[in-house]
Design a protein around this motif. Structure first.
Motif, short mmCIF file in Angstrom:
data_model
loop_
_atom_site.label_atom_id
_atom_site.label_comp_id
_atom_site.label_asym_id
_atom_site.label_seq_id
_atom_site.Cartn_x
_atom_site.Cartn_y
_atom_site.Cartn_z
N UNK A 98 0.87 -1.18 0.00
CA UNK A 98 0.00 0.00 0.00
C UNK A 98 0.90 1.23 0.00
N UNK A 99 0.72 2.09 -1.00
CA UNK A 99 1.54 3.30 -1.09
C UNK A 99 0.89 4.41 -0.29
N UNK A 100 1.14 4.37 0.99
CA UNK A 100 0.58 5.38 1.88
C UNK A 100 1.33 5.32 3.19
N UNK A 101 1.31 6.44 3.89
CA UNK A 101 1.91 6.47 5.22
C UNK A 101 0.91 6.03 6.28
N UNK A 102 -0.32 5.83 5.84
CA UNK A 102 -1.39 5.48 6.78
C UNK A 102 -1.65 3.99 6.71
N UNK A 103 -1.50 3.32 7.81
CA UNK A 103 -1.73 1.89 7.85
C UNK A 103 -3.21 1.55 7.89
N UNK A 104 -3.55 0.38 7.41
CA UNK A 104 -4.93 -0.08 7.40
C UNK A 104 -4.95 -1.61 7.45
N UNK A 105 -6.02 -2.13 8.00
CA UNK A 105 -6.20 -3.57 8.06
C UNK A 105 -7.10 -4.09 6.95
N UNK A 106 -7.61 -3.20 6.13
CA UNK A 106 -8.57 -3.60 5.11
C UNK A 106 -7.87 -4.00 3.82
N UNK A 107 -8.18 -5.18 3.33
CA UNK A 107 -7.54 -5.64 2.10
C UNK A 107 -7.88 -4.73 0.92
N UNK A 108 -9.02 -4.07 0.98
CA UNK A 108 -9.44 -3.20 -0.12
C UNK A 108 -8.53 -1.98 -0.28
N UNK A 109 -7.77 -1.67 0.74
CA UNK A 109 -6.92 -0.48 0.72
C UNK A 109 -5.51 -0.76 0.21
N UNK A 110 -5.22 -2.00 -0.14
CA UNK A 110 -3.90 -2.36 -0.64
C UNK A 110 -3.91 -2.43 -2.15
N UNK A 111 -2.88 -1.85 -2.75
CA UNK A 111 -2.86 -1.65 -4.19
C UNK A 111 -2.34 -2.87 -4.97
N UNK A 112 -1.36 -3.56 -4.39
CA UNK A 112 -0.70 -4.64 -5.11
C UNK A 112 -0.66 -5.90 -4.26
N UNK A 113 -0.79 -7.03 -4.93
CA UNK A 113 -0.88 -8.32 -4.24
C UNK A 113 0.04 -9.33 -4.89
N UNK A 114 0.56 -10.22 -4.06
CA UNK A 114 1.26 -11.39 -4.57
C UNK A 114 0.27 -12.49 -4.91
N UNK A 115 0.80 -13.60 -5.39
CA UNK A 115 -0.04 -14.72 -5.83
C UNK A 115 -0.44 -15.63 -4.68
N UNK A 116 0.23 -15.49 -3.55
CA UNK A 116 -0.08 -16.30 -2.38
C UNK A 116 0.79 -17.53 -2.27
N UNK A 117 0.95 -18.01 -1.05
CA UNK A 117 1.68 -19.24 -0.79
C UNK A 117 0.90 -20.06 0.23
N UNK A 118 0.79 -21.34 -0.03
CA UNK A 118 -0.03 -22.22 0.81
C UNK A 118 0.74 -22.63 2.05
N UNK A 119 0.09 -22.48 3.19
CA UNK A 119 0.61 -23.00 4.45
C UNK A 119 -0.39 -24.02 4.98
N UNK A 120 0.08 -25.21 5.25
CA UNK A 120 -0.77 -26.27 5.79
C UNK A 120 -0.16 -26.76 7.08
N UNK A 121 -0.95 -26.73 8.13
CA UNK A 121 -0.49 -27.20 9.43
C UNK A 121 -1.31 -28.43 9.79
N UNK A 122 -0.63 -29.56 9.82
CA UNK A 122 -1.33 -30.82 10.05
C UNK A 122 -0.35 -31.86 10.56
N UNK A 123 -0.86 -32.74 11.38
CA UNK A 123 -0.03 -33.85 11.86
C UNK A 123 -0.23 -35.09 11.00
#
Length: 123
Positions: A98-123
């Motif tokens: 997010x190109x801003x000095x103001x932080x936010x928790x809302x995903x809608x306020x972020x301009x650029x995204x990565x493709x994601x990485x899967x994390x699986x926690x399991x025994x």
């Protein structure tokens, strides 16, 4: 434009640790980086964020004490250290900028995204 690429996900047993990496390229200047996650069938959830200098971080209340965000601007990289992993941490993890000095928790306020990485926690 900035491109973000996450890495470091995988399969981990409960109680283990993982460190995710978010590498930025392109027009990289001052930005806030947020981490989000999305479990199967659920909405995207805020994990935490870090400001440009790395001097300020903010986390979802439920994750405080287990997750830590840091950054190395010389490498254009942001990290998400996850400790004491639980099965409920299983999700696709995304970093966003997010190109801003103001932080936010809302995903809608972020301009650029990565493709994601899967994390699986399991025994």
């Amino acid at each position: 434009q900035v491109q973000l690429v996450e890495s470091g996900g995988g399969l981990m047993q409960p109680g283990g640790s993982l460190r995710l990496t978010c590498k930025a390229s392109g027009h990289t200047f001052a930005y806030i980086v947020g981490w989000f996650r999305q479990a199967l069938g659920k909405e995207r959830e805020f994990v935490g964020r870090i400001n440009w200098t790395g001097s300020s971080t903010y986390y979802a209340d439920s994750l405080k004490g287990r997750f830590t965000i840091s950054r190395d601007n010389s490498k254009n990289t942001v990290y998400l250290q996850m400790n004491s992993l639980k099965p409920e941490d299983t999700a696709v993890y995304y970093c966003a900028a997010r190109y801003s000095a103001v932080g936010t928790n809302s995903s809608a306020d972020y301009n650029y995204w990565g493709q994601g990485t899967q994390v699986t926690v399991s025994s």
